[in-house]
Write an enzyme that holds these catalytic residues in place. Structure first.
Site, PDB file in Angstrom:
ATOM      1  N   HIS A 121      22.414 -13.982  38.611  1.00  0.00           N
ATOM      2  CA  HIS A 121      22.750 -15.123  37.761  1.00  0.00           C
ATOM      3  C   HIS A 121      23.099 -16.332  38.622  1.00  0.00           C
ATOM      4  O   HIS A 121      24.240 -16.487  39.033  1.00  0.00           O
ATOM      5  CB  HIS A 121      23.953 -14.775  36.879  1.00  0.00           C
ATOM      6  CG  HIS A 121      23.608 -13.828  35.790  1.00  0.00           C
ATOM      7  ND1 HIS A 121      23.157 -14.246  34.563  1.00  0.00           N
ATOM      8  CD2 HIS A 121      23.614 -12.484  35.748  1.00  0.00           C
ATOM      9  CE1 HIS A 121      22.898 -13.191  33.801  1.00  0.00           C
ATOM     10  NE2 HIS A 121      23.171 -12.111  34.496  1.00  0.00           N
ATOM     11  N   CYS A 123      17.831 -12.836  34.998  1.00  0.00           N
ATOM     12  CA  CYS A 123      18.330 -11.538  34.535  1.00  0.00           C
ATOM     13  C   CYS A 123      17.334 -10.898  33.567  1.00  0.00           C
ATOM     14  O   CYS A 123      16.211 -10.610  33.959  1.00  0.00           O
ATOM     15  CB  CYS A 123      19.719 -11.702  33.939  1.00  0.00           C
ATOM     16  SG  CYS A 123      20.575 -10.133  33.709  1.00  0.00           S
ATOM     17  N   GLU A 145      23.542 -19.280  37.704  1.00  0.00           N
ATOM     18  CA  GLU A 145      24.500 -20.121  36.983  1.00  0.00           C
ATOM     19  C   GLU A 145      25.932 -19.615  37.104  1.00  0.00           C
ATOM     20  O   GLU A 145      26.867 -20.284  36.708  1.00  0.00           O
ATOM     21  CB  GLU A 145      24.080 -20.247  35.513  1.00  0.00           C
ATOM     22  CG  GLU A 145      24.378 -19.048  34.610  1.00  0.00           C
ATOM     23  CD  GLU A 145      23.401 -17.872  34.760  1.00  0.00           C
ATOM     24  OE1 GLU A 145      22.606 -17.871  35.723  1.00  0.00           O
ATOM     25  OE2 GLU A 145      23.458 -16.957  33.922  1.00  0.00           O
TER      26      GLU A 145
END
Lengths: 258, 214
Positions: free
Chosen positions: B186, B80, B188
């Protein structure tokens, strides 16, 4: 369009579901619910501690941390946040966004401060709105226990120009009723702002999602009852449609699918 | 061991959590000495470009990162804002970026978006990828990733583009060169799709022939 389960947690750390921000039903353990939503690969989660502001306390960081430690989707947290440092604490626990209602009404300067510190995309302003008997819209704070004097549209606009990256519009009088979103309020607000608007309060079916998008100009839909109750028996059942179901029942029906 | 850079922005815990579940050890650090010795680095980040660069500088991390990434060629993954910081700079601010990738970071062009699309772009997007890059090994279908951003990267040359997604128009959602990679999405927070990317990063072996791009 994002389809987002809204999870309400109470002062004891239990998962509850409310009706019109009043009557509460205990649903279970929030960590277990998040685990199920994780397996179902939900788009995003909104987690709201509905007792924090009422009890004049900050976020329960241990609980947030436990809840999000295995949540591999974005999580927005709201409840009891009234300062930049509390936001930093919440974000450090593993949430992506903070949701603020009461503190933004009381201290609009906080919006700009938090956007400058964390970026607008982490700052979600939540407008709790209640429709009166004559059809007017009032703004509510403190888990809808107090009224805030002000014009919803003007405040929506002011929050976004101050730096809120997203607006959640939560209809108090439709919460838990499954009678559909307050489309006209959503539409009016969404037309006044540039940022994504999340519809919340009243979702009873997938058709409601489509209306919030096509008629309410919303970018995301949030729902509580729909995702924590079995649709016909109203027994507790944590559920979320799979991708194929979302595609056929929601996304394929949208006028402009994004 | 993967070192996750802590420079006061963003959600480090989510990355640590996903790596833990995948079975890869990680450490969160803001100490330039630790960073200099890192085997593998994740540069996360959510927030304002200038704030991010200033935080890196104030913590003495820019020299440490230049050393470990450019001189020692440790693999690095920017996520990001962390990906945007790899570029020369951003329309969001005035600070120069790390300048490792010949690219700029620009705001979504409102005039190219239909009115119904809001900025920031928040949500899941199907992502096309360069299948020859180790970060994207193992996908059998088009992966979906979660994006939250108002700015995106624009590369000087297509060879630096690693992945693309659509939001009103097709934008570069990943960049890569040699031991350096950055993704706008993202991983994650992108369920099993993100797990594949993070595991690939953890296993990214630059020594193997064909793995490194020039």
């Amino acid at each position: 369009m994002r389809v987002i389960p809204t999870l309400l947690i109470d002062g004891n750390g239990g998962l509850v579901k409310t009706i019109r921000f009043g009557k509460r039903t205990y649903i279970g353990d929030p960590i277990n619910a998040v685990r199920i939503f994780n397996e179902k690969e939900v788009d995003e989660l909104v987690l709201l501690d509905i007792d924090a502001t009422l009890n004049a306390r900050g976020p329960n960081l241990h609980l947030i941390e436990d809840i999000v430690s295995e949540a591999f989707m974005p999580v927005a947290y709201g409840g009891g946040i009234s300062s930049v440092s509390q936001m930093a604490d919440a974000l450090r626990c593993g949430v992506e966004k903070v949701v603020v209602n009461t503190a933004f009404h009381q201290n609009p300067g906080l919006i700009g401060e938090s956007a400058a510190r964390f970026g607008s995309q982490s700052v979600v302003g939540c407008l709790d709105i209640r429709r009166g008997i004559f059809g007017g819209v009032s703004l509510m704070t403190h888990s809808a226990s107090r009224k805030f004097q002000g014009d919803a549209l003007r405040i929506a606009e002011a929050w976004c120009s101050a730096g809120a990256g997203e607006l959640m519009v939560y209809s108090v009088d439709r919460d838990g009723t499954r009678r559909g979103y307050d489309i006209s309020a959503l539409k009016q607000i969404a037309e006044r702002v540039e940022v994504p608007v999340i519809a919340c309060g009243g979702a009873g079916s997938f058709e409601d999602f489509v209306s919030a998008h096509d008629k309410g100009n919303c970018s995301a839909v949030a729902a509580g009852s729909l995702f924590v109750y079995h649709s016909s028996t109203l027994g507790v059942l944590i559920n979320y449609p799979n991708r194929a179901e979302l595609d056929t029942k929601v996304f394929s029906k949208l006028l402009c699918n994004q | 061991m993967i070192t996750i850079i802590d420079y006061g922005t963003g959600n480090l815990r989510s990355i640590e959590n996903m790596l833990r579940v995948l079975g890869y050890p990680s450490v969160i650090s803001c100490d330039p000495h630790v960073v200099r010795r890192a085997e593998r680095i994740i540069l996360p980040g959510v927030g304002h470009f200038d704030y991010g660069m200033r935080q890196l500088r104030e913590r003495g991390l820019i020299d440490a990162l230049n050393d470990v990434v450019l001189t020692r060629s440790a693999p690095i993954l920017g996520i990001c804002l962390g990906a945007q910081l790899l570029t020369r700079g951003s329309e969001e601010g005035n600070e120069p970026g790390l300048c490792w990738i010949a690219a700029e970071t620009r705001r979504f062009d409102r005039s190219r978006l239909p009115e119904s699309l809001r900025i920031p772009h928040m949500g899941w997007a199907d992502t096309e990828y360069d299948a020859s890059h180790p970060l994207f090994y193992g996908f059998k279908s088009i992966p979906r990733f979660y994006y939250v951003h108002s700015y995106h990267m624009v590369c000087d040359e297509p060879g630096l583009e690693l992945s693309h997604a659509n939001y009103g128009y097709r934008f570069v959602s990943g960049v890569a060169r040699d031991n350096i990679a950055g993704v706008q999405f993202h991983p994650e927070k992108s369920h099993r799709f993100g797990k594949v990317v993070l595991a690939n990063f953890a296993d990214w072996n630059l020594g193997k022939s064909g793995d490194s791009r020039s």
